[in-house]
Write a protein that holds these residues in place. Structure first.
Motif, PDB file in Angstrom:
ATOM      1  N   ARG A 112       0.810  -1.220   0.000  1.00 45.78           N
ATOM      2  CA  ARG A 112       0.000   0.000   0.000  1.00 45.78           C
ATOM      3  C   ARG A 112       0.841   1.265   0.000  1.00 45.78           C
ATOM      4  N   GLN A 113       2.142   1.141  -0.219  1.00 44.73           N
ATOM      5  CA  GLN A 113       3.005   2.300  -0.381  1.00 44.73           C
ATOM      6  C   GLN A 113       3.887   2.052  -1.600  1.00 44.73           C
ATOM      7  N   VAL A 114       3.876   2.987  -2.535  1.00 48.16           N
ATOM      8  CA  VAL A 114       4.714   2.876  -3.726  1.00 48.16           C
ATOM      9  C   VAL A 114       5.674   4.052  -3.731  1.00 48.16           C
ATOM     10  N   GLN A 115       6.964   3.737  -3.776  1.00 44.16           N
ATOM     11  CA  GLN A 115       7.968   4.789  -3.886  1.00 44.16           C
ATOM     12  C   GLN A 115       8.348   4.937  -5.349  1.00 44.16           C
ATOM     13  N   GLY A 116       8.438   6.154  -5.790  1.00 43.47           N
ATOM     14  CA  GLY A 116       8.812   6.420  -7.170  1.00 43.47           C
ATOM     15  C   GLY A 116       9.120   7.883  -7.339  1.00 43.47           C
ATOM     16  N   THR A 117       9.337   8.287  -8.570  1.00 44.49           N
ATOM     17  CA  THR A 117       9.642   9.684  -8.855  1.00 44.49           C
ATOM     18  C   THR A 117       8.848  10.127 -10.076  1.00 44.49           C
ATOM     19  N   LEU A 118       8.665  11.433 -10.227  1.00 41.73           N
ATOM     20  CA  LEU A 118       7.988  11.963 -11.406  1.00 41.73           C
ATOM     21  C   LEU A 118       8.818  11.665 -12.650  1.00 41.73           C
ATOM     22  N   ASN A 119       8.169  11.104 -13.643  1.00 37.47           N
ATOM     23  CA  ASN A 119       8.802  10.702 -14.893  1.00 37.47           C
ATOM     24  C   ASN A 119       9.902   9.656 -14.707  1.00 37.47           C
ATOM     25  N   GLY A 120       9.980   9.066 -13.508  1.00 33.17           N
ATOM     26  CA  GLY A 120      10.950   8.008 -13.274  1.00 33.17           C
ATOM     27  C   GLY A 120      12.384   8.462 -13.133  1.00 33.17           C
TER      28      GLY A 120
END
Length: 199
Positions: free
Chosen positions: A160-168
């Motif tokens: 239930r938590q996704v770590q990521g960044t804008l545009n990867g």
């Protein structure tokens, strides 16, 4: 079986697989109890209908769970192992059921089936409680171009938590792209993300 497979497949895209599997096992318990306690043609019809519903709810779901758990290049062997273990378990269950039927009759056989199903249901609940999804997250790098797919698969499996960044954008070959993940979760999988259409 066929009537329930498609609706359960749709639900499996939106809800936790463990919870749906537990519901399917509960239907199996009800089927065994109907066959044990409701006599005549009505009891047989209800028991068989519930059994078919159970099969429709669980068989495709189990296959999807194997696909989610196995690496892409090992899915064939994973399905083979799953079917081997399932076949051996069915053989053992058939031997036990035949022995119970011969010794104690049909009611004892179906009650034992319900008992085994309840034990498996309790084990399933214990396992899913042991790995609480609301405290489980995923952090993927995009070295092989699978960060978005792996993140979505993790959410489908209970994270239930996704770590990521804008545009990867990020270290190495990049991180999971939230620009792709967020709309997929909202529009395709039906999850609330805390982000509305206005941003």
């Amino acid at each position: 079986d066929a009537l329930s497979s498609y609706p359960v497949g749709v639900l499996a895209d939106r809800f936790d697989h463990g919870s749906l599997l537990a519901l399917g096992v509960l239907v199996l318990v009800l089927s065994d109890l109907a066959l044990a306690f409701i006599g005549g043609l009505a009891g047989l019809a209800l028991g068989v209908a519930l059994w078919g519903l159970h099969m429709g709810m669980t068989q495709g779901l189990l296959a999807a769970m194997v696909a989610d758990a196995a690496p892409t290049d090992l899915r064939g062997p994973a399905y083979g192992m799953f079917n081997l273990v399932s076949g051996l378990a069915l053989l053992a269950a058939s031997v036990v059921a035949g022995g119970l039927w011969d010794a104690f009759g049909s009611r004892a056989t179906f009650l034992a089936g319900a008992g085994f199903a309840i034990v498996s249901l309790l084990a399933l609940v214990r396992v899913t409680r042991g790995v609480p999804g609301d405290r489980l997250g995923i952090h993927c790098h995009d070295d092989t171009g699978n960060a978005v797919a792996n993140s979505l698969a993790a959410v489908r499996a209970g994270a239930r938590q996704v770590q990521g960044t804008l545009n990867g954008l990020g270290e190495r070959c990049g991180n999971a792209n939230l620009v792709s993940i967020v709309p997929s979760l909202m529009l395709k999988m039906g999850f609330a993300t805390g982000i509305d259409e206005a941003g």
